[in-house]
Design a protein around this motif. Structure first.
Motif, PDB file in Angstrom:
ATOM      1  N   MET A 142       0.737  -1.044   0.015  1.00 14.30           N
ATOM      2  CA  MET A 142       0.010   0.066   0.032  1.00 14.30           C
ATOM      3  C   MET A 142       0.871   1.334  -0.011  1.00 14.30           C
ATOM      4  O   MET A 142       0.626   2.159  -0.567  1.00 14.30           O
ATOM      5  CB  MET A 142      -1.037   0.005   1.280  1.00 14.30           C
ATOM      6  N   VAL A 143       1.777   1.327   0.536  1.00 19.51           N
ATOM      7  CA  VAL A 143       2.790   2.443   0.929  1.00 19.51           C
ATOM      8  C   VAL A 143       3.864   2.630  -0.233  1.00 19.51           C
ATOM      9  O   VAL A 143       3.789   3.847  -0.715  1.00 19.51           O
ATOM     10  CB  VAL A 143       3.511   2.332   2.173  1.00 19.51           C
ATOM     11  N   TYR A 144       4.394   1.486  -0.642  1.00 21.86           N
ATOM     12  CA  TYR A 144       5.362   1.899  -1.567  1.00 21.86           C
ATOM     13  C   TYR A 144       4.992   1.426  -3.076  1.00 21.86           C
ATOM     14  O   TYR A 144       5.680   2.067  -4.119  1.00 21.86           O
ATOM     15  CB  TYR A 144       6.670   0.878  -1.117  1.00 21.86           C
ATOM     16  N   GLY A 147       1.132   3.947  -3.213  1.00 22.91           N
ATOM     17  CA  GLY A 147       1.262   5.459  -3.027  1.00 22.91           C
ATOM     18  C   GLY A 147       0.456   6.040  -1.630  1.00 22.91           C
ATOM     19  O   GLY A 147       0.492   7.176  -1.384  1.00 22.91           O
ATOM     20  N   TYR A 148      -0.001   5.381  -0.850  1.00 18.59           N
ATOM     21  CA  TYR A 148      -0.763   5.677   0.179  1.00 18.59           C
ATOM     22  C   TYR A 148       0.219   6.166   1.350  1.00 18.59           C
ATOM     23  O   TYR A 148       1.408   5.622   1.506  1.00 18.59           O
ATOM     24  CB  TYR A 148      -1.600   4.485   1.189  1.00 18.59           C
ATOM     25  N   THR A 149      -0.146   7.197   2.217  1.00 21.71           N
ATOM     26  CA  THR A 149       0.841   7.571   3.221  1.00 21.71           C
ATOM     27  C   THR A 149       0.303   6.498   4.455  1.00 21.71           C
ATOM     28  O   THR A 149      -0.668   6.064   4.190  1.00 21.71           O
ATOM     29  CB  THR A 149       0.409   9.224   3.634  1.00 21.71           C
ATOM     30  N   VAL A 153      -3.236   4.756   5.296  1.00 21.20           N
ATOM     31  CA  VAL A 153      -3.288   3.044   5.338  1.00 21.20           C
ATOM     32  C   VAL A 153      -3.884   3.004   6.752  1.00 21.20           C
ATOM     33  O   VAL A 153      -4.693   1.960   6.907  1.00 21.20           O
ATOM     34  CB  VAL A 153      -1.819   2.449   5.534  1.00 21.20           C
ATOM     35  N   ALA A 154      -3.490   3.375   7.793  1.00 20.45           N
ATOM     36  CA  ALA A 154      -4.063   3.396   9.216  1.00 20.45           C
ATOM     37  C   ALA A 154      -5.380   3.628   9.092  1.00 20.45           C
ATOM     38  O   ALA A 154      -6.095   2.810   9.721  1.00 20.45           O
ATOM     39  CB  ALA A 154      -3.445   4.350  10.186  1.00 20.45           C
ATOM     40  N   GLU A 155      -5.907   4.688   8.565  1.00 17.37           N
ATOM     41  CA  GLU A 155      -7.360   4.881   8.454  1.00 17.37           C
ATOM     42  C   GLU A 155      -8.069   3.850   7.510  1.00 17.37           C
ATOM     43  O   GLU A 155      -9.308   3.400   8.064  1.00 17.37           O
ATOM     44  CB  GLU A 155      -7.711   6.497   7.831  1.00 17.37           C
ATOM     45  N   ARG A 156      -7.547   3.502   6.574  1.00 16.23           N
ATOM     46  CA  ARG A 156      -8.067   2.435   5.849  1.00 16.23           C
ATOM     47  C   ARG A 156      -8.256   1.122   6.194  1.00 16.23           C
ATOM     48  O   ARG A 156      -9.418   0.423   6.050  1.00 16.23           O
ATOM     49  CB  ARG A 156      -7.416   2.422   4.308  1.00 16.23           C
TER      50      ARG A 156
END
Length: 189
Positions: A142-144, A147-149, A153-156
């Protein structure tokens, strides 16, 4: 100074910090396609991707003095600059549009300009990430790759931000071990 075709990471970093033009040309020639590929996956628009790419290299040029090799490789540092710049471009659009979807891009959606020629050490990166624990693998993807911050990610995933950050840190430690990042003979080619 005679032109060189490869540099060790330490040599390249030293030359970049002394604002050596050939070192910046080398950096652009060897890594722009990889960075552009990541940027276009995030912003999903070639015009915005070109703007983000230009902003990325300006940030690299202006901030190379803050690069610390003890915290990671030069490629990881510039990749994070590119990723964060692309996310910033999206945030500007979010303010304009108020709604945005971050989805992964299929390889077929990329233009031929965005073809990534990976380093041999990173050719099988996705299969290496696949071997991580499921909760770490998902976060790295998700992050790399998408492109999520960390906050998004924590919220999703309805996880505490600290949990997300610590799992990502553990996953990156595992990946560093696989790639032997601390090896002094690792070259930046």
């Amino acid at each position: 100074m005679t032109a060189r075709y490869t540099y060790t990471e330490q040599e390249l970093t030293s030359l970049l910090k002394s604002n050596d033009r050939s070192a910046f040309e080398y950096l652009y020639d060897h890594y722009s396609s990889a960075l552009y590929g990541i940027i276009v996956k995030i912003v999903k628009d070639e015009e915005r991707a070109c703007d983000a790419m230009q902003d990325t290299f300006l940030k690299i040029w202006k901030n190379i003095g803050s690069y610390n090799p003890e915290k990671g490789t030069l490629f990881t540092w510039i990749l994070n600059i590119a990723r964060n710049t692309a996310i910033d471009k999206l945030r500007v659009e979010v303010k304009k549009e108020k709604v945005i979807k971050l989805e992964s891009v299929r390889d077929g959606d990329l233009s031929s300009i965005a073809i990534f020629n990976p380093l041999p050490a990173t050719m099988d990166l996705r299969s290496i990430v696949e071997r991580l624990l499921p909760e770490r693998k998902l976060l790295i993807e998700m992050v790399y790759f998408q492109g999520y911050t960390h906050e998004e990610v924590a919220e999703r995933l309805s996880l505490p931000l600290g949990t997300v950050k610590s799992r990502i840190r553990k996953a990156l430690q595992e990946l560093r071990y696989v790639f032997a990042v601390d090896a002094p003979e690792a070259i930046f080619a």
